[in-house]
Design a protein around this motif. Structure first.
Motif, PDB file in Angstrom:
ATOM      1  N   TYR A   1     -35.299 -12.414 -18.375  1.00 30.21           N
ATOM      2  CA  TYR A   1     -34.609 -11.983 -17.168  1.00 30.21           C
ATOM      3  C   TYR A   1     -35.506 -12.369 -15.987  1.00 30.21           C
ATOM      4  O   TYR A   1     -36.432 -11.648 -15.636  1.00 30.21           O
ATOM      5  CB  TYR A   1     -34.348 -10.483 -17.209  1.00 30.21           C
ATOM      6  CG  TYR A   1     -33.369 -10.081 -18.284  1.00 30.21           C
ATOM      7  CD1 TYR A   1     -32.010 -10.366 -18.150  1.00 30.21           C
ATOM      8  CD2 TYR A   1     -33.780  -9.417 -19.438  1.00 30.21           C
ATOM      9  CE1 TYR A   1     -31.092 -10.008 -19.125  1.00 30.21           C
ATOM     10  CE2 TYR A   1     -32.868  -9.047 -20.422  1.00 30.21           C
ATOM     11  CZ  TYR A   1     -31.533  -9.346 -20.257  1.00 30.21           C
ATOM     12  OH  TYR A   1     -30.628  -8.983 -21.226  1.00 30.21           O
TER      13      TYR A   1
ATOM     14  N   LYS B   1     -33.762  -4.824 -21.207  1.00 26.67           N
ATOM     15  CA  LYS B   1     -34.615  -5.561 -20.268  1.00 26.67           C
ATOM     16  C   LYS B   1     -35.855  -4.700 -20.028  1.00 26.67           C
ATOM     17  O   LYS B   1     -35.802  -3.695 -19.322  1.00 26.67           O
ATOM     18  CB  LYS B   1     -33.851  -5.807 -18.963  1.00 26.67           C
ATOM     19  CG  LYS B   1     -34.582  -6.590 -17.886  1.00 26.67           C
ATOM     20  CD  LYS B   1     -33.646  -6.737 -16.671  1.00 26.67           C
ATOM     21  CE  LYS B   1     -34.212  -7.676 -15.623  1.00 26.67           C
ATOM     22  NZ  LYS B   1     -35.289  -7.051 -14.825  1.00 26.67           N
TER      23      LYS B   1
ATOM     24  N   SER C   1     -38.913  -8.804 -18.598  1.00 29.88           N
ATOM     25  CA  SER C   1     -38.938  -8.837 -17.146  1.00 29.88           C
ATOM     26  C   SER C   1     -40.404  -8.961 -16.743  1.00 29.88           C
ATOM     27  O   SER C   1     -41.291  -8.696 -17.538  1.00 29.88           O
ATOM     28  CB  SER C   1     -38.318  -7.562 -16.591  1.00 29.88           C
ATOM     29  OG  SER C   1     -38.222  -7.601 -15.196  1.00 29.88           O
TER      30      SER C   1
ATOM     31  N   TYR D   1     -31.655  -1.479 -18.307  1.00 31.73           N
ATOM     32  CA  TYR D   1     -32.677  -1.953 -17.377  1.00 31.73           C
ATOM     33  C   TYR D   1     -33.808  -0.931 -17.324  1.00 31.73           C
ATOM     34  O   TYR D   1     -33.704   0.104 -16.677  1.00 31.73           O
ATOM     35  CB  TYR D   1     -32.052  -2.146 -15.996  1.00 31.73           C
ATOM     36  CG  TYR D   1     -32.901  -2.894 -14.995  1.00 31.73           C
ATOM     37  CD1 TYR D   1     -34.167  -3.368 -15.309  1.00 31.73           C
ATOM     38  CD2 TYR D   1     -32.406  -3.140 -13.718  1.00 31.73           C
ATOM     39  CE1 TYR D   1     -34.920  -4.062 -14.377  1.00 31.73           C
ATOM     40  CE2 TYR D   1     -33.154  -3.835 -12.780  1.00 31.73           C
ATOM     41  CZ  TYR D   1     -34.410  -4.285 -13.110  1.00 31.73           C
ATOM     42  OH  TYR D   1     -35.159  -4.955 -12.180  1.00 31.73           O
TER      43      TYR D   1
ATOM     44  N   GLY E   1     -27.835 -13.264 -13.337  1.00 31.67           N
ATOM     45  CA  GLY E   1     -27.856 -11.837 -13.066  1.00 31.67           C
ATOM     46  C   GLY E   1     -27.818 -11.567 -11.576  1.00 31.67           C
ATOM     47  O   GLY E   1     -28.658 -12.067 -10.823  1.00 31.67           O
TER      48      GLY E   1
ATOM     49  N   PHE F   1     -31.969 -14.570 -11.828  1.00 32.57           N
ATOM     50  CA  PHE F   1     -31.613 -13.515 -10.879  1.00 32.57           C
ATOM     51  C   PHE F   1     -31.831 -14.001  -9.448  1.00 32.57           C
ATOM     52  O   PHE F   1     -32.948 -13.932  -8.924  1.00 32.57           O
ATOM     53  CB  PHE F   1     -32.451 -12.261 -11.136  1.00 32.57           C
ATOM     54  CG  PHE F   1     -31.950 -11.428 -12.260  1.00 32.57           C
ATOM     55  CD1 PHE F   1     -31.206 -10.284 -12.038  1.00 32.57           C
ATOM     56  CD2 PHE F   1     -32.199 -11.791 -13.570  1.00 32.57           C
ATOM     57  CE1 PHE F   1     -30.721  -9.520 -13.075  1.00 32.57           C
ATOM     58  CE2 PHE F   1     -31.729 -11.031 -14.626  1.00 32.57           C
ATOM     59  CZ  PHE F   1     -30.981  -9.881 -14.382  1.00 32.57           C
TER      60      PHE F   1
ATOM     61  N   LEU G   1     -25.584  -4.678 -16.063  1.00 32.90           N
ATOM     62  CA  LEU G   1     -26.995  -4.317 -16.100  1.00 32.90           C
ATOM     63  C   LEU G   1     -27.136  -2.956 -15.442  1.00 32.90           C
ATOM     64  O   LEU G   1     -26.748  -2.773 -14.291  1.00 32.90           O
ATOM     65  CB  LEU G   1     -27.823  -5.360 -15.342  1.00 32.90           C
ATOM     66  CG  LEU G   1     -29.315  -5.085 -15.204  1.00 32.90           C
ATOM     67  CD1 LEU G   1     -30.001  -5.176 -16.563  1.00 32.90           C
ATOM     68  CD2 LEU G   1     -29.949  -6.069 -14.222  1.00 32.90           C
TER      69      LEU G   1
ATOM     70  N   CYS H   1     -31.834 -15.913 -18.128  1.00 37.02           N
ATOM     71  CA  CYS H   1     -30.936 -15.250 -17.187  1.00 37.02           C
ATOM     72  C   CYS H   1     -31.601 -15.285 -15.819  1.00 37.02           C
ATOM     73  O   CYS H   1     -32.654 -14.676 -15.604  1.00 37.02           O
ATOM     74  CB  CYS H   1     -30.665 -13.808 -17.609  1.00 37.02           C
ATOM     75  SG  CYS H   1     -29.502 -12.924 -16.522  1.00 37.02           S
TER      76      CYS H   1
END
Length: 292
Positions: free
Chosen positions: A205, A159, A188, A131, A39, A8, A99, A6
């Motif tokens: 992520y 996450k 993360s 998150y 994301g 970001f 999220l 994913c």
């Protein structure tokens, strides 16, 4: 959707407004690379600095540029009322998932955070990723709370922040013991991603994937063998800057150095790195092979 990579991307500004054209180009880079999801409005997406209308436009622009790849939209806000408004906007704009971080100025209790997720999971049919970002929110999830929240309808992923080196497998095992099997676990903290994916994480992520999605895909696609660790180790000059300055400022500076966004691109009072930091970013890009 909450598996694989994913990406970001940064939400860049030009002056005091979102640079929608530059943002769409960043999203398109991710889509062209074939990431599994995109994301937006996470920490790198500066969601807490944007008004509701700005956030809605960001999600709309992302969905349009994503070429059918699922878009996960951050909906965190100080008040539950505002969270629910962002949920409504994200769903209307075509987001495929949400999220949610427990954002607050006053330190939240576990019960307050649990009730927040209850309300959001009841307000939308979109799947929700929890998150867990204590460095930014100031709130630390216990494993027990993760387990309670993960039982709610619609909760699809967690996450979680980077564990200490060598501790990814143990952290994943503790979470697996308290959450339902259908809830994915996502790492993360980019420097910890290779170890976590090799240890059984479902999704990365990724901040770096927002600028260099193909490089991040190499780490994910080879996460069944040691090449993943070697690919990640090659990015250590960047990871070191992330750990020192935080991923947002480093990412913004990298995007500026590469000419992908206007200078400056962050909302005041935030600033990208100064001349000394910018030189370090340029050197890290060169050493990591990302500068071309």
């Amino acid at each position: 959707m909450f598996t694989g990579l994913c990406a970001f991307p940064l939400t860049p500004l030009v002056g005091e407004i979102v640079d929608e054209a530059a943002f769409a180009r960043l999203v398109s880079r991710c889509a062209d690379a074939g990431v599994d999801s995109i994301g937006v409005l996470g920490s790198t997406g500066i969601y807490t600095y944007l008004l509701r209308e700005e956030r809605r436009k960001v999600v709309e622009a992302a969905v349009e540029a994503a070429q059918g790849i699922p878009v996960v939209a951050g909906v965190g806000a100080m008040r539950t009322r505002d969270v629910l408004a962002c949920v409504e906007d994200a769903q209307a704009a075509g987001a495929s998932g949400l999220l949610l971080a427990p954002v607050s100025y006053q330190r939240l209790t576990e019960e307050e955070v649990y009730r927040l997720y209850c309300e959001v999971s009841s307000a939308s049919d979109l799947p929700v990723a929890v998150y867990d970002n204590p460095a930014t929110t100031g709130f630390t999830f216990t494993d027990e709370l993760h387990g309670r929240i993960a039982e709610l309808p619609g909760i699809a992923s967690i996450k979680f922040p980077p564990p200490a080196p060598g501790q990814a497998a143990a952290r994943i095992a503790r979470l697996r013991a308290v959450v339902p099997g259908g809830v994915t676990l996502g790492i993360s903290g980019d420097w910890a991603a290779a170890e976590a994916m090799l240890a059984g994480c479902d999704v990365w992520y990724s901040v770096i994937a927002g600028l260099f999605p193909q490089t991040a895909k190499v780490i994910v696609d080879s996460a069944v063998a040691d090449p993943s660790l070697h690919a990640s180790a090659a990015l250590e000059p960047v990871w070191a800057l992330f750990r020192t300055y935080g991923s947002l400022r480093v990412t913004a500076t990298m995007a500026e150095v590469l000419g992908l966004v206007e200078v400056p691109c962050l909302p005041r009072p935030l600033q990208s790195l100064d001349a000394g930091g910018r030189s370090k970013v340029e050197e890290a890009l060169r050493l990591s092979g990302l500068g071309s």
